[in-house]
Write an enzyme that holds these catalytic residues in place. Structure first.
Site, PDB file in Angstrom:
ATOM      1  N   GLU A   1       0.808  -1.200   0.000  1.00  0.00           N
ATOM      2  CA  GLU A   1       0.000   0.000   0.000  1.00  0.00           C
ATOM      3  C   GLU A   1       0.856   1.271   0.000  1.00  0.00           C
ATOM      4  OE1 GLU A   1      -2.842  -0.027   3.136  1.00  0.00           O
ATOM      5  OE2 GLU A   1      -4.085   1.482   2.166  1.00  0.00           O
ATOM      6  N   ASP A   2       1.955   1.239   0.742  1.00  0.00           N
ATOM      7  CA  ASP A   2       2.730   2.470   0.946  1.00  0.00           C
ATOM      8  C   ASP A   2       3.837   2.689  -0.074  1.00  0.00           C
ATOM      9  OD1 ASP A   2       1.145   2.872   3.079  1.00  0.00           O
ATOM     10  OD2 ASP A   2       2.626   2.351   4.612  1.00  0.00           O
TER      11      ASP A   2
END
Ligand code: MN
Length: 713
Positions: free
Chosen positions: A76-77
């Site tokens: 996600e990051d």
């Protein structure tokens, strides 16, 4: 700060043969992916995945879970991290876990309303294909809640509410009581800060003043158990804040009024000893019968096992005891997470199999799994295989059977929404009505007043509500069309016999005739004619018995009965087909003698068009039927014609006379004059067949000034 080696040491304690390289690799990969990120506390972001992995190691989870804990935010990051990349480095198992976690993190929780919260919980479970995803998610939430202080105030509230509504109950479902309690207490700390501080203070004071009391009880119990030859571990503690708080709210009482605030726990070797201990406690102090609970005989849904009893103890104070085996205690604390502890490095024996069995029961949660063995074969599970959970634009979660379509969703909102559902947007994109909804999708129903249900919808809708409503609508629509057609057929027959249809209707004669045919009302009679169950002639005969006598070559009753079974076809024969409604298309008004084609429309029966009419869909050839004219029957058909001529005085009269001279009826006529002294006349006339029309046209061409006569659609 915890380092990779601290986690590895912990894992080595319970699983010495583990592949520690995977943990080192995951650690390095995550540290690199998050290298530029900083937590709100100012610390390097990497602290978070390390702490999550550490919690998982303390829960004695397997290597894949710990590696996934380290990697859980990378997808996600970090824009450079991809599923392909992860699976290349860490394999499919770990990658699937990280992917699952990323999917859940995208669900945005919006409503804490109880029913909605339950649907969110189910949605999460439905999206979780591997229960470890949920355990890692819970560990993630435990650490987030421990460090919630650094968030902005409104974010703190929202996260705490979500934790209380979604994750604490999920921890409870999985039987992981330590996570449930910690999440509840930390949620309360941020949701009710004043109450939390007050509780903190009161519990601390209570603990202090209860110290001597607790020691006395423990000593008394230990002495009596030893005397009876029982080895036990006894401790006393105050209940966790949230359970005290809930008691205060539920019973509407003050902190001081809660008597059972201290719980004593007695851990013994086996089940039989649990009941022995119970007897010893009850011999020491008088029990409150209403407070005794046997969760060993009847375990809770999450497989919690324990004996609970409250007695009137020293100083007349209420004292609660929980009596269980060490094993029951571990299960009460760890819940489903205990599964991996059993699994790693062990061969399953019968005892383990029993453990697995309750774990399976625990997760199946109202759902029936066909084969209990399936769970043992694999930790991959499909918790809600029968359901799909989607969002409404307002953020509500709807539960629908798997395979449901936007039409099902529309009907689940309201039957009117379903009846007018013309399309849907899923995550902002238009999808076909037969699209199968997927978990977590946001579905917006598009409606239009012109849209109506369609028989074809029955082929793809899933819910019984949608099916019932569509069938109802189709039936009503068919009824409406049958009545319309029946009325048309009757009107024609009445005109042919020089009778007034409207009068028969208004005078109640139609109603009376309906009753004689055992039909409820006049409309039902018309519908029967429309469906071909009765002929218009039979209706007339019933209303005007005298007409029957005057009828040329009158039919016997037998013949009439046979005719009743044969639908009225108005001069059309259809190959191989008996019971079907026939109507003539209004667009092209076919005449006997015209080259015609029958066209099947669902719910409408057969419509007869002139061949080549633009309203006949050529692409749908399987819906055509061969039809031909049955010319020995006489009937009249409406047809429109246009007469173009020089404008002249008395033109309409001359044209009318020409038409009448050929024994054709005029039903309507209009005349338009153009600026250059020309006239366009439009007539609707009734003729028997094509020959008849040709004669009319010829007569019209004979009128002075007429230069063109055309049949029009
Ligand atoms: Mn996280």
């Amino acid at each position: 700060m915890i380092r990779a080696n601290d986690i590895i040491d912990k894992v080595a304690d319970y699983y010495p043969a583990a592949d520690f390289d995977i943990i080192r690799k995951a650690y390095a990969y995550s540290a690199y992916a998050h290298r530029n990120q900083v937590r709100l506390s100012g610390e390097p972001y990497m602290i978070h995945p390390i702490e999550v992995a550490n919690i998982l190691a303390e829960m004695k989870m397997d290597i894949a879970s710990i590696a996934a804990g380290l990697l859980h935010d990378t997808l996600e990051d970090d824009p450079m991290t991809s599923i392909e990349d992860l699976s290349l480095r860490f394999g499919d198992e770990i990658t699937a876990l990280v992917e699952g976690l990323t999917k859940i993190s995208k669900i945005k929780f919006k409503s804490s309303q109880e029913h909605q919260a339950e649907n969110y919980r189910k949605m999460i479970l439905a999206m979780v294909k591997d229960i470890r995803v949920l355990i890692i998610k819970l560990a993630d939430r435990v650490h987030n809640m421990r460090t919630l202080d650094f968030q902005k105030s409104h974010r703190r509230q929202a996260i705490a509410q979500e934790t209380l509504d979604l994750y604490a109950p999920l921890a409870n479902r999985l039987g992981i009581s330590w996570i449930k309690q910690e999440l509840e207490d930390n949620s309360l700390r941020y949701l009710q800060p004043a109450i939390y501080r007050e509780l903190e203070e009161k519990v601390a004071r209570k603990e202090l003043e209860s110290r001597a009391f607790i020691d006395t009880v423990i000593k008394l119990v230990q002495r009596n158990l030893t005397h009876n030859g029982i080895q036990a571990q006894v401790n006393g503690r105050l209940k966790h804040f949230y359970s005290i708080y809930r008691k205060m709210v539920r019973r509407d009482i003050a902190f001081e009024q809660i008597y059972d605030i201290i719980a004593f726990r007695i851990l013994v070797a086996d089940k039989a000893e649990c009941y022995n201990v119970l007897g010893i406690i009850h011999a020491l102090w008088r029990p409150l019968p209403s407070r005794f609970k046997d969760f060993i005989g009847v375990p809770k849904a999450n497989m919690y096992q324990s004996l609970h009893t409250t007695v009137i103890g020293p100083e007349g104070r209420h004292v609660e005891f929980q009596i269980r085996t060490h094993e029951m205690h571990q299960i009460a604390e760890m819940g489903i997470a205990a599964h991996w502890h059993y699994k790693e490095g062990y061969q399953l024996d019968d005892h383990d199999r029993q453990q697995m069995d309750w774990l399976r029961q625990m997760i199946e949660w109202q759902q029936d799994v066909d084969n209990p063995g399936e769970f043992l074969d694999s930790v991959k599970i499909d918790l809600f295989s029968e359901a799909v959970y989607v969002f409404t634009p307002a953020g509500d979660v709807k539960e629908l059977p798997r395979g449901s379509t936007p039409v099902d969703m529309a009907y689940s909102i309201h039957s009117k929404v379903g009846d007018h559902c013309s399309g849907a947007k899923v995550n902002g994109k238009l999808v076909p009505l037969r699209y199968q909804l997927q978990n977590g999708e946001m579905v917006e129903i598009v409606t239009s007043n012109r849209q109506h249900p369609n028989k074809d919808w029955l082929a793809f809708v899933k819910t019984s509500k949608a099916k019932t409503k569509i069938r109802q609508w189709v039936k009503k629509e068919e009824e409406r069309r049958s009545i319309e057609l029946g009325r048309e057929l009757c009107e024609k027959a009445f005109i042919r016999n020089k009778l007034s249809f409207n009068q028969a209707l208004k005078s109640g004669k139609m109603q009376a005739a309906a009753e004689e045919f055992s039909l409820k009302h006049a409309e039902a009679l018309l519908a029967a004619v429309g469906r071909g169950k009765l002929s218009a002639r039979q209706v007339i005969n019933r209303i005007f018995p005298e007409m029957r006598k005057s009828q040329k070559g009158k039919k016997s009753d037998k013949e009439e009965k046979r005719a009743a079974r044969k639908p009225a076809r108005d001069g059309i024969s259809i190959k191989d087909i008996d019971d079907v409604m026939v109507r003539f298309a209004k667009c092209c008004n076919p005449l006997p003698g015209d080259d015609v084609v029958g066209f099947i429309t669902r719910g409408r029966g057969l419509t007869v068009h002139r061949r080549g009419c633009r309203h006949v869909d050529k692409s749908n050839s399987e819906r055509y039927m061969d039809v031909s004219w049955n010319l020995d029957r006489s009937s009249s058909h409406r047809v429109r014609i246009r007469v173009m001529s020089e404008d002249a005085k008395g033109l309409l009269v001359s044209l009318g006379t020409a038409i009448s001279s050929q024994e054709a009826n005029i039903t309507s006529g209009t005349l338009q004059t153009t600026i250059n002294q020309k006239a366009h006349c439009y007539f609707e006339i009734q003729v028997k067949d094509l020959e008849h029309l040709k004669r009319v046209k010829m007569a019209l061409r004979g009128v002075k000034g007429v230069y063109q006569v055309t049949r029009i659609s």
